[in-house]
Each structure stands twice: as structure tokens, then as C-alpha cells.
Design an enzyme around this catalytic site. Structure first.
Site, PDB file in Angstrom:
ATOM      1  N   ASP B  49       0.817  -1.214   0.000  1.00 48.52           N
ATOM      2  CA  ASP B  49       0.000   0.000   0.000  1.00 48.52           C
ATOM      3  C   ASP B  49       0.856   1.273   0.000  1.00 48.52           C
ATOM      4  O   ASP B  49       1.647   1.512   0.904  1.00 48.52           O
ATOM      5  CB  ASP B  49      -0.895  -0.043   1.253  1.00 48.52           C
ATOM      6  CG  ASP B  49      -1.908   1.088   1.283  1.00 48.52           C
ATOM      7  OD1 ASP B  49      -2.025   1.811   0.283  1.00 48.52           O
ATOM      8  OD2 ASP B  49      -2.559   1.238   2.331  1.00 48.52           O
ATOM      9  N   ARG B  50       0.678   2.090  -1.030  1.00 43.35           N
ATOM     10  CA  ARG B  50       1.436   3.337  -1.133  1.00 43.35           C
ATOM     11  C   ARG B  50       0.937   4.395  -0.146  1.00 43.35           C
ATOM     12  O   ARG B  50       1.717   5.201   0.363  1.00 43.35           O
ATOM     13  CB  ARG B  50       1.344   3.912  -2.558  1.00 43.35           C
ATOM     14  CG  ARG B  50       2.207   3.239  -3.597  1.00 43.35           C
ATOM     15  CD  ARG B  50       1.717   1.870  -4.020  1.00 43.35           C
ATOM     16  NE  ARG B  50       0.407   1.867  -4.627  1.00 43.35           N
ATOM     17  CZ  ARG B  50      -0.337   0.791  -4.821  1.00 43.35           C
ATOM     18  NH1 ARG B  50       0.070  -0.414  -4.431  1.00 43.35           N
ATOM     19  NH2 ARG B  50      -1.516   0.869  -5.392  1.00 43.35           N
ATOM     20  N   CYS B  84      -0.003   5.880 -11.477  1.00 43.16           N
ATOM     21  CA  CYS B  84      -0.448   5.919 -10.081  1.00 43.16           C
ATOM     22  C   CYS B  84       0.098   7.206  -9.476  1.00 43.16           C
ATOM     23  O   CYS B  84       1.324   7.400  -9.428  1.00 43.16           O
ATOM     24  CB  CYS B  84       0.084   4.710  -9.303  1.00 43.16           C
ATOM     25  SG  CYS B  84      -0.255   4.813  -7.516  1.00 43.16           S
ATOM     26  N   THR B  86      -0.181   8.385  -6.303  1.00 37.06           N
ATOM     27  CA  THR B  86       0.444   8.258  -4.990  1.00 37.06           C
ATOM     28  C   THR B  86       1.880   7.769  -5.140  1.00 37.06           C
ATOM     29  O   THR B  86       2.797   8.248  -4.443  1.00 37.06           O
ATOM     30  CB  THR B  86      -0.369   7.291  -4.111  1.00 37.06           C
ATOM     31  OG1 THR B  86      -1.760   7.618  -4.212  1.00 37.06           O
ATOM     32  CG2 THR B  86       0.056   7.390  -2.656  1.00 37.06           C
ATOM     33  N   ALA B  87       2.087   6.831  -6.066  1.00 36.14           N
ATOM     34  CA  ALA B  87       3.433   6.282  -6.275  1.00 36.14           C
ATOM     35  C   ALA B  87       4.408   7.333  -6.786  1.00 36.14           C
ATOM     36  O   ALA B  87       5.630   7.148  -6.699  1.00 36.14           O
ATOM     37  CB  ALA B  87       3.364   5.101  -7.240  1.00 36.14           C
ATOM     38  N   LYS B 163     -11.391  -0.365  -6.891  1.00 32.86           N
ATOM     39  CA  LYS B 163     -10.394  -1.414  -6.664  1.00 32.86           C
ATOM     40  C   LYS B 163     -11.041  -2.771  -6.417  1.00 32.86           C
ATOM     41  O   LYS B 163     -10.435  -3.804  -6.677  1.00 32.86           O
ATOM     42  CB  LYS B 163      -9.466  -1.040  -5.496  1.00 32.86           C
ATOM     43  CG  LYS B 163      -8.409   0.012  -5.885  1.00 32.86           C
ATOM     44  CD  LYS B 163      -7.441   0.275  -4.746  1.00 32.86           C
ATOM     45  CE  LYS B 163      -6.434   1.377  -5.082  1.00 32.86           C
ATOM     46  NZ  LYS B 163      -5.451   1.039  -6.104  1.00 32.86           N
ATOM     47  N   CYS B 188      -6.113  10.566  -8.782  1.00 33.89           N
ATOM     48  CA  CYS B 188      -5.930   9.166  -8.401  1.00 33.89           C
ATOM     49  C   CYS B 188      -6.418   8.369  -9.591  1.00 33.89           C
ATOM     50  O   CYS B 188      -7.500   8.648 -10.122  1.00 33.89           O
ATOM     51  CB  CYS B 188      -6.728   8.815  -7.149  1.00 33.89           C
ATOM     52  SG  CYS B 188      -6.765   7.028  -6.842  1.00 33.89           S
TER      53      CYS B 188
END
Lengths: 221, 221
Positions: B49-50, B84, B86-87, B163, B188
Site C-alpha cells: 500500500d502506497r 499511479c 500516490t506512487a 479497486k 488518483c
């Protein structure tokens, strides 16, 4: 135990590969990212035309298909799939040359058809898929409806429309090709993308990429 | 000249990666397979989980992200992308460690926003994306609307719904989170999949994955 890694030899065509990956994700039972399968995709749309290779030998897609399979192998894939029916004519050679454990979409489709009552089944695909007989040889005891020249032209147009990014136009051509048979196998990975845009109610359409995705999920669990 | 090879470091999440690849294909000017870009995708949804990594450091996604980038590198990718947001907090480290030429989706979004008149912009993303400030630091001169706690809970629910394969449910949550601001950035990669199912007419929604896809296509041509 090694964590499964699905290899997808794709790009033939690219929209169909993207749709196949989306389908694999959607059909995987999962409530969070980490429940999903690890997937590696090699999508080389520059692989020469598979249909011409089978019809008159004027192209040779095999070297780039083999190179792609080797790329997937270098990543450590534990099971592989190729979401292109026409390319399945080369699958035995690909398996022999690489030893990669490919799920055979044509064999999987024949297996599922055999579990059903249907004996009369329509088969829509590229001229290459129909000419090389990969489906017919596995479905010898079925009463197969194959498009006549006019219907095949509509199938060709439907596939070409999806490949140029016009699936709604593809649906119109597919609609003209659909025979009056209760069950039709969409034996080209572009056809389900056209079928998604069909209006009206055709007979049942069997999408072998659904079966390929489910087989991968089953193998990995 | 080397034929371009796009590398997609994906799986975070998998449905968003599939949608991004489909988008890259759909936005590429092409009339046949061979006009499309060669693409390699490494999609490892088991990357930890990021968001938790950024909020409290309880997970560490970086080793698997780096491993994935190295896999893409081994295939010879000439340009890379990571669908992604967040990544992207880890992108500078990933670039420093691999030297891979990643297109930065956050920088690309800031660049495009700067070309427009909008000064008031809403930003929807994971708590991790908002907490690490990757967007805020690039948009310091903008009047950014950030969700309050209640709206953020709806954003979280929308992302979680996508998801687990329920984008229509995601749309209902997204709808509850949308602020009364003319332009909202869906920061996102799950949110555009929920937005596709929105009914009614929200204000303009900017999808940074559109910009990322277009930047890749431009770089490769």
C-alpha cells in the site's frame, strides 16, 4: 512456491490486448490491489500481419512473436496467454521453441463448447483463422456455420474498424455478419469490442477471451 | 534510431493500469496494428500500500516498485510511465536509482494547468497523495480546493469501490465528493473509472492519465 506471474503476449491488436487485461482484472475475485494477479505484458503491434502469413505467406510474424515470448520468459512468467486467435496458428511452434506454458485459447473454447448442448455453432474470425482450420480441426463433430464471402467481408470490416479505433462502426459491420444461429463464437479478439456496441439482441455470443481469462485465473489459484 | 518502447510500471491498481493502456491505444493516431506503439507493462498489484507508506511509514512499496522498474529496464524500454499518482512520491528516487526516463504525470498535469486560465482548482486524490504534497508544491500559486474530512471519506470510498471492481458504486461516492469548483483534477488513477459512470453533469474533470498518455505519444513520435 513461486508467486504466479501471468505473461500476456499481446499487441495483436493492441486494443484487444488492453481489453483482455481489463477483463482479466475484472474477472479476478479481489477486494484490494494485492488480491490481483501479477501480470507482465509484451505488446508489440509491429508484429507483421498474421492473416497474410496464413493466406499467402507474404509476411512472417513468427520472429517477432518468438522475440516477445522470450522477453516474457526473461521476466519469469509462470503461465502465458496470447489474446489473438489468428496467432494461435503459431502457438505449437512457440511452445516448442520456448517451453513456455501457454493456455491455448482455441483448445479452451473447444473444451467449453463440448460441455454444452449446442451442435450448431457459428464461427466468426479472420480469413487467416478460418483458412488455417485451427477451430475446425478441434470441432469436427460440430455443425459449424462459416460466413459466406459477403458476410466475411463484413467480419473483415468489423475487425478493421476496431483496429482503427472505431468500435461503433465495427458493431454495424458485425451486425451484418451475424448468422441466424443460436450460438456464435467471436473467434477474433477485435470482435468482442465491436459486439460491446451492438444494439438489438443477437443470439448468444461466446467470447473466447472470457474463457482464456478464466483459465488463467484458475491456473494461478 | 531505436524503435521506441514504452514501459508502464503498473498494477497500482490493476484496473487503472488496464484503463491507462486502453487509453494510450485509443489516443494513438493509427489505422492498423502496426501504427501503434510497442508497449511493455509490468503490473505487480502486490506492491504494498502506497498510501500507508506515506501516512505512517507502516509499509514500504519501494523495493517492489524498483524491482518492477528494473524488469522494464531489462526489456529495453526507452520511455516509462507510472499510472499511479500516490506512487509518484517515489518517482525521484526511482529515476535516481534506475536512470529510466519516466514521464512525470504530476509535472505534466501542473504544466497543462498552467496553460489554462483556471486559478481555482479542486484536487481529489488519496490521503497519501494529498499528505505528501506532490501536487501542492507544484501548484503553489493556484487556489487549491482540498476535500474536507467528509468529502475525503467519499473519495476513499470511491477509490476502494473501483479497486474491488464496482465502478458504478465508486461513481456514487465520487459524486458526493465533487466540490462546487469549475475544474477538478482526478489525481488518483481509480477516480476516472468512477467518473466514467457519473450521471448528471459535474464541472470539468481533468484526468491526468489523459495527459500522461498524450505525453508518451508525443515523446515517441
Amino acid at each position: 512456491m513461486t508467486e504466479p506471474l501471468v505473461g500476456i503476449l499481446g499487441g495483436m491488436g493492441p486494443a484487444a490486448t488492453a481489453a483482455f487485461y481489463a477483463k482479466l482484472v475484472a474477472r479476478t475475485p479481489a477486494i484490494r490491489d494485492q488480491d490481483h494477479l501479477r501480470v507482465a505484458i509484451w505488446a508489440d503491434p509491429t508484429v507483421p500481419d498474421r492473416v497474410a502469413a496464413l493466406l499467402d505467406g507474404s509476411t512472417d510474424p513468427y520472429p517477432l512473436m518468438l522475440a516477445g515470448a522470450r522477453h516474457l520468459q526473461s521476466l519469469g512468467v509462470t503461465i502465458a496467454a496470447m489474446p489473438c486467435h489468428t496467432a494461435h496458428a503459431f502457438l505449437p511452434r512457440l511452445i516448442a521453441d520456448t517451453g513456455l506454458p501457454f493456455v491455448d485459447m482455441v483448445a479452451e473454447t473447444a473444451r467449453v463448447l463440448r460441455q454444452r448442448d449446442a451442435r450448431r455453432v457459428a464461427l466468426l474470425g479472420t480469413r487467416g483463422t478460418l483458412a488455417c482450420g485451427i477451430y475446425q480441426e478441434r470441432l469436427q463433430d460440430f455443425d459449424l456455420a462459416i460466413p459466406d464471402e459477403q458476410a466475411q467481408q463484413s467480419v473483415d470490416e468489423a475487425i478493421a474498424a476496431v483496429k482503427r479505433g472505431a468500435p461503433a462502426e465495427g458493431a454495424r459491420h458485425l451486425s451484418a455478419a451475424l448468422p441466424d444461429v443460436p450460438l456464435t463464437v467471436l473467434a477474433c479478439t477485435e470482435l468482442p469490442l465491436a459486439a460491446d456496441r451492438l444494439t438489438g439482441s443477437p443470439g448468444e455470443l461466446l467470447d473466447p477471451t472470457d474463457l482464456l481469462a478464466d483459465a488463467l485465473i484458475t491456473e494461478c489459484r
